[in-house]
Design an enzyme around this catalytic site. Structure first.
Site, PDB file in Angstrom:
ATOM      1  N   THR A 224     -75.995  17.221  35.608  1.00 36.72           N
ATOM      2  CA  THR A 224     -76.950  18.297  35.364  1.00 36.72           C
ATOM      3  C   THR A 224     -77.882  18.478  36.549  1.00 36.72           C
ATOM      4  O   THR A 224     -78.259  19.604  36.895  1.00 36.72           O
ATOM      5  CB  THR A 224     -77.746  18.007  34.080  1.00 36.72           C
ATOM      6  OG1 THR A 224     -76.845  18.047  32.965  1.00 36.72           O
ATOM      7  CG2 THR A 224     -78.833  19.046  33.852  1.00 36.72           C
ATOM      8  N   GLU A 244     -70.211  22.902  33.780  1.00 38.51           N
ATOM      9  CA  GLU A 244     -69.946  21.883  32.755  1.00 38.51           C
ATOM     10  C   GLU A 244     -70.617  20.611  33.241  1.00 38.51           C
ATOM     11  O   GLU A 244     -70.190  20.006  34.221  1.00 38.51           O
ATOM     12  CB  GLU A 244     -68.442  21.697  32.580  1.00 38.51           C
ATOM     13  CG  GLU A 244     -68.068  21.140  31.217  1.00 38.51           C
ATOM     14  CD  GLU A 244     -67.908  19.635  31.226  1.00 38.51           C
ATOM     15  OE1 GLU A 244     -68.824  18.967  30.706  1.00 38.51           O
ATOM     16  OE2 GLU A 244     -66.896  19.132  31.723  1.00 38.51           O
TER      17      GLU A 244
END
Length: 468
Positions: A224, A244
């Site tokens: 992330t 993703e």
């Protein structure tokens, strides 16, 4: 690492070292911005011909690539065993998953189609066409190179795009092998252009590719933290992107759960491939009525699967081990209890760490929100569905989740309430296969891979109207 006659020579190399043995596996070329620009140029040259071939011809190329990947299984598995410390089982799972993806998408290529809508003015006709974006920049991580690497290029090229494919510096041979299998299948030169670089050049190469005017869409699978950077760069350059990213997957063990099944699936979900999966179980929310019994079964299952130091999971590097230990140490210093394992134990190498389960975790502890991406899991006791959902959803992530219950209605209520891209009832949180859409929500990213939903991510619409 292996080379093909069409490889571009690199001016510098970096070492790829096995985390399992500490030995040099191979050297890999360092791609520069000039190499990145050359890859885009090659993809742009290949685009018109690739875009215009028939869907059936594209399908045949893909099916041939799947056949070659299966034939080269031993070679491909070796790259994972050497470069990321994978077990044979993890390598096989990766190759099987990649082959299944290719076959599934090959069967869907001809399903990409537009529409012929009726307009308000009967004298007008209209068509909505589906077209590829053009050159796609795809990035894939090291932890499941064949599954994640194949899907990052497979779906774009199946929709008629060409790609520049950047693989992680931790497992570059696996990404080279993917490209090699497609080339051997006859996919024309320039359709997939693989490059890898060292950490010192990664940011500049990535920025160069995202900003390149001929790159039309971006595709990133990874952390992330890096995903935020990729998203910002894409926003600045007005490039659409599929992300993703990380996860903090919860598993809810309800009071009526089959505890033997729940313990087995939670251990697998938390510790498969050392917990280095974005869908790994990081929180187990167990009903207070069955908590004591479940903990015994959980500890017993861990001991059965990881009985000795030699069975301690291998992590990608010492930094990954240090991160997990730091999170656990912080939690224990603030009142958490170790339920199973010993994160201070001396293992056979500094890249190994046996599974650790902790309880009494609170929001003040770093591990409450941080993805450990290693062999640790936090245990919470809950009494109500509302409490279970509150803790399950109290995270920035929304990748995957599990629920263990013998009442399907209870499982479906939880499934509706959990904020994640997937909910698996009576199965572990790690579940990804070709015929299921894959992707998360919240800070786990956006967009979908796999199935027709994934294929449609890589085509855009064009409206054509005419007056008759």
């Amino acid at each position: 690492m292996p080379r093909s006659p069409d490889d571009c020579p690199a001016s510098a190399t970096f070492d790829v070292v096995s985390p399992a043995t500490g030995k040099l596996v191979h050297k890999c070329g360092v791609a520069t911005q000039e190499d990145a620009k050359a890859a885009v140029a090659a993809a742009s040259r290949a685009l018109p011909a690739w875009r215009d071939i028939t869907p059936s011809k594209r399908r045949d190329y893909l099916l041939k690539a799947a056949e070659i990947m299966e034939r080269r299984r031993d070679e491909l598995a070796g790259y994972l065993l050497d470069s990321i410390g994978a077990t044979q089982a993890w390598a096989d799972l990766n190759i099987d998953g990649a082959v299944d993806q290719i076959k599934d998408i090959a069967g869907r290529v001809s399903s990409l189609c537009g529409a012929v809508p009726s307009l308000a003015d009967p004298s007008l006709g209209a068509m909505v066409l589906k077209e590829p974006f053009g050159v796609v920049f795809s990035m894939a991580p090291w932890n499941a190179p064949y599954i994640l690497g194949v899907r990052s290029v497979l779906q774009p090229i199946a929709a008629g795009n060409t790609t520049v494919f950047k693989g992680s510096e931790l497992s570059p041979a696996a990404f080279w092998a993917i490209t090699s299998c497609f080339q051997e299948a006859g996919v024309p030169d320039g359709v997939i252009n693989f490059l890898s670089t060292d950490p010192a050049h990664a940011a500049e190469v990535t920025s160069c590719l995202i900003a390149h005017p001929e790159v039309r869409k971006v595709n990133f699978t990874g952390s992330t933290a890096v995903g935020r950077i990729i998203g910002r760069l894409c926003g600045e350059n007005l490039k659409p992107v599929v992300l993703e990213l990380g996860g903090k997957a919860p598993a809810i063990v309800w009071e009526d759960a089959n505890l033997d099944l729940a313990a087995e699936q939670c251990v697998l979900g938390a510790f498969l491939f050392s917990g280095q999966i974005c869908m790994s179980t990081e929180r187990i929310l167990v009903h207070k009525k069955v908590s004591a019994e479940f903990q015994k079964k959980l500890a017993g299952m861990i001991e059965a699967i990881f009985p000795s130091k030699e069975d301690a999971p291998v992590l990608i590097n010492t930094g990954a081990v240090d991160k997990v230990k730091k999170l656990l140490d912080n939690a224990v210093s603030k009142g958490a209890s170790v339920v199973a394992g010993d994160f201070n134990a001396t293992e056979t190498s500094k890249t190994r760490l046996r599974p650790v389960v902790i309880s009494k975790v609170t929001p003040e502890m770093d591990i409450y929100q941080t993805e450990s991406f290693g062999p640790s899991v936090s245990l919470f006791e809950i009494e109500t569905e509302e409490e279970a959902l509150r803790i399950a959803n109290d995270t920035e992530y929304g990748q995957s989740s599990s629920v263990f219950t013998e009442d399907l209605r209870t499982g479906l209520r939880f499934a509706r309430g959990i904020e994640s891209g997937a909910v698996h009832i009576n199965n572990m949180t790690v579940h990804d296969e070709a015929n299921l859409p894959h992707g998360g929500g919240k800070n786990s990213g956006y967009g979908r891979f796999n199935t027709t939903l994934g294929l449609n991510e890589w085509s855009k619409s064009k409206t054509v109207t005419w007056r008759s």
